[in-house]
Scaffold this motif. Structure first.
Motif, PDB file in Angstrom:
ATOM      1  N   SER A  33       0.839  -1.198   0.000  1.00 19.84           N
ATOM      2  CA  SER A  33       0.000   0.000   0.000  1.00 19.84           C
ATOM      3  C   SER A  33       0.875   1.248   0.000  1.00 19.84           C
ATOM      4  O   SER A  33       1.991   1.239   0.509  1.00 19.84           O
ATOM      5  CB  SER A  33      -0.937   0.006   1.204  1.00 19.84           C
ATOM      6  OG  SER A  33      -0.188   0.022   2.395  1.00 19.84           O
ATOM      7  N   GLY A  34       0.347   2.288  -0.616  1.00 23.60           N
ATOM      8  CA  GLY A  34       1.083   3.543  -0.701  1.00 23.60           C
ATOM      9  C   GLY A  34       2.057   3.599  -1.860  1.00 23.60           C
ATOM     10  O   GLY A  34       2.738   4.602  -2.053  1.00 23.60           O
ATOM     11  N   CYS A  62       7.975  -9.352  -8.754  1.00 24.06           N
ATOM     12  CA  CYS A  62       7.789  -8.107  -9.504  1.00 24.06           C
ATOM     13  C   CYS A  62       8.583  -6.954  -8.897  1.00 24.06           C
ATOM     14  O   CYS A  62       8.406  -5.811  -9.289  1.00 24.06           O
ATOM     15  CB  CYS A  62       6.303  -7.758  -9.601  1.00 24.06           C
ATOM     16  SG  CYS A  62       5.505  -7.513  -8.002  1.00 24.06           S
ATOM     17  N   GLY A  63       9.429  -7.248  -7.933  1.00 24.37           N
ATOM     18  CA  GLY A  63      10.256  -6.202  -7.334  1.00 24.37           C
ATOM     19  C   GLY A  63       9.545  -5.419  -6.250  1.00 24.37           C
ATOM     20  O   GLY A  63      10.004  -4.347  -5.868  1.00 24.37           O
ATOM     21  N   ALA A  64       8.462  -5.934  -5.717  1.00 23.48           N
ATOM     22  CA  ALA A  64       7.699  -5.230  -4.684  1.00 23.48           C
ATOM     23  C   ALA A  64       8.127  -5.684  -3.294  1.00 23.48           C
ATOM     24  O   ALA A  64       8.325  -6.876  -3.060  1.00 23.48           O
ATOM     25  CB  ALA A  64       6.211  -5.485  -4.866  1.00 23.48           C
ATOM     26  N   GLY A  65       8.259  -4.752  -2.378  1.00 23.50           N
ATOM     27  CA  GLY A  65       8.509  -5.102  -0.987  1.00 23.50           C
ATOM     28  C   GLY A  65       9.933  -5.507  -0.663  1.00 23.50           C
ATOM     29  O   GLY A  65      10.165  -6.125   0.369  1.00 23.50           O
ATOM     30  N   TYR A  66      10.873  -5.175  -1.520  1.00 23.04           N
ATOM     31  CA  TYR A  66      12.269  -5.510  -1.230  1.00 23.04           C
ATOM     32  C   TYR A  66      12.696  -4.859   0.086  1.00 23.04           C
ATOM     33  O   TYR A  66      12.209  -3.785   0.448  1.00 23.04           O
ATOM     34  CB  TYR A  66      13.189  -5.003  -2.343  1.00 23.04           C
ATOM     35  CG  TYR A  66      13.303  -5.909  -3.541  1.00 23.04           C
ATOM     36  CD1 TYR A  66      12.260  -6.720  -3.958  1.00 23.04           C
ATOM     37  CD2 TYR A  66      14.473  -5.940  -4.282  1.00 23.04           C
ATOM     38  CE1 TYR A  66      12.380  -7.542  -5.063  1.00 23.04           C
ATOM     39  CE2 TYR A  66      14.594  -6.755  -5.392  1.00 23.04           C
ATOM     40  CZ  TYR A  66      13.559  -7.558  -5.773  1.00 23.04           C
ATOM     41  OH  TYR A  66      13.681  -8.362  -6.869  1.00 23.04           O
ATOM     42  N   ARG A  67      13.608  -5.489   0.777  1.00 18.40           N
ATOM     43  CA  ARG A  67      14.193  -4.879   1.971  1.00 18.40           C
ATOM     44  C   ARG A  67      14.951  -3.624   1.550  1.00 18.40           C
ATOM     45  O   ARG A  67      15.526  -3.574   0.473  1.00 18.40           O
ATOM     46  CB  ARG A  67      15.164  -5.846   2.648  1.00 18.40           C
ATOM     47  CG  ARG A  67      14.502  -7.055   3.252  1.00 18.40           C
ATOM     48  CD  ARG A  67      15.543  -7.978   3.833  1.00 18.40           C
ATOM     49  NE  ARG A  67      14.943  -9.155   4.445  1.00 18.40           N
ATOM     50  CZ  ARG A  67      15.640 -10.194   4.880  1.00 18.40           C
ATOM     51  NH1 ARG A  67      16.960 -10.208   4.764  1.00 18.40           N
ATOM     52  NH2 ARG A  67      15.023 -11.225   5.417  1.00 18.40           N
ATOM     53  N   THR A  68      14.966  -2.650   2.424  1.00 12.83           N
ATOM     54  CA  THR A  68      15.673  -1.398   2.114  1.00 12.83           C
ATOM     55  C   THR A  68      17.004  -1.287   2.834  1.00 12.83           C
ATOM     56  O   THR A  68      17.723  -0.306   2.655  1.00 12.83           O
ATOM     57  CB  THR A  68      14.794  -0.183   2.481  1.00 12.83           C
ATOM     58  OG1 THR A  68      14.437  -0.266   3.866  1.00 12.83           O
ATOM     59  CG2 THR A  68      13.532  -0.148   1.620  1.00 12.83           C
ATOM     60  N   ASP A  69      17.326  -2.296   3.631  1.00 15.62           N
ATOM     61  CA  ASP A  69      18.622  -2.287   4.314  1.00 15.62           C
ATOM     62  C   ASP A  69      19.156  -3.715   4.390  1.00 15.62           C
ATOM     63  O   ASP A  69      18.519  -4.646   3.926  1.00 15.62           O
ATOM     64  CB  ASP A  69      18.505  -1.662   5.709  1.00 15.62           C
ATOM     65  CG  ASP A  69      17.481  -2.382   6.590  1.00 15.62           C
ATOM     66  OD1 ASP A  69      16.943  -3.428   6.178  1.00 15.62           O
ATOM     67  OD2 ASP A  69      17.220  -1.906   7.695  1.00 15.62           O
ATOM     68  N   GLY A  70      20.321  -3.861   4.961  1.00 13.37           N
ATOM     69  CA  GLY A  70      20.942  -5.170   5.046  1.00 13.37           C
ATOM     70  C   GLY A  70      21.731  -5.481   3.792  1.00 13.37           C
ATOM     71  O   GLY A  70      21.831  -4.648   2.881  1.00 13.37           O
ATOM     72  N   PRO A  71      22.291  -6.674   3.725  1.00 10.38           N
ATOM     73  CA  PRO A  71      23.103  -7.053   2.563  1.00 10.38           C
ATOM     74  C   PRO A  71      22.312  -6.949   1.262  1.00 10.38           C
ATOM     75  O   PRO A  71      21.150  -7.373   1.189  1.00 10.38           O
ATOM     76  CB  PRO A  71      23.490  -8.502   2.847  1.00 10.38           C
ATOM     77  CG  PRO A  71      23.311  -8.692   4.322  1.00 10.38           C
ATOM     78  CD  PRO A  71      22.217  -7.746   4.718  1.00 10.38           C
ATOM     79  N   GLU A  72      22.929  -6.389   0.254  1.00  9.27           N
ATOM     80  CA  GLU A  72      22.276  -6.169  -1.044  1.00  9.27           C
ATOM     81  C   GLU A  72      21.689  -7.464  -1.606  1.00  9.27           C
ATOM     82  O   GLU A  72      20.569  -7.472  -2.119  1.00  9.27           O
ATOM     83  CB  GLU A  72      23.289  -5.570  -2.026  1.00  9.27           C
ATOM     84  CG  GLU A  72      22.674  -5.120  -3.331  1.00  9.27           C
ATOM     85  CD  GLU A  72      21.785  -3.889  -3.199  1.00  9.27           C
ATOM     86  OE1 GLU A  72      20.810  -3.803  -3.969  1.00  9.27           O
ATOM     87  OE2 GLU A  72      22.047  -3.043  -2.338  1.00  9.27           O
TER      88      GLU A  72
END
Length: 112
Positions: A33-34, A62-72
């Motif tokens: 959402s958002g 589809c690339g949604a909800g990926y983590r934004t931190d931590g190991p790439e």
């Protein structure tokens, strides 16, 4: 017409050919959402209960909800976490709806 709006979604109205035939929807996406597109559990349930006999679904990455931190290399894991939580929400809020029975996830196999 803005993708994800009700007007956009209503462009296609499929009449079921055989409403008794069980179908596994082999490809759908969910978006947090958002985000750019508004397509979550409620929209999925609206689609899977629109006349066809959808009995299960499969989420495709589809690339949604990926983590934004931590190991790439582990950031895509966030998408699977997001979809697993959505599947739990779907089962809790809509127990008679077609469940998300599978996740096709992304992993960078070239990463060391």
């Amino acid at each position: 017409m803005q993708p994800g709006t009700q007007e956009w979604l209503e462009q296609v109205d499929e009449t079921p050919v055989d409403s008794e035939r069980e179908i596994v929807d082999p490809h759908h996406h969910l978006w947090p959402s958002g985000g750019m597109l508004a397509y979550g559990v409620d929209e999925l349930v609206a689609d899977t209960s629109s006349g066809h006999n959808i009995v299960q679904t499969v989420f495709i990455e589809c690339g949604a909800g990926y983590r934004t931190d931590g190991p790439e290399h582990l950031r895509p894991v966030g998408e699977s976490e997001f979809v697993a939580a959505a599947a739990d929400e779907l089962a809790r809020r809509h127990p008679d709806a077609a469940p998300i029975a599978g996740i096709v996830a992304h992993a960078d196999l070239a990463h060391d």
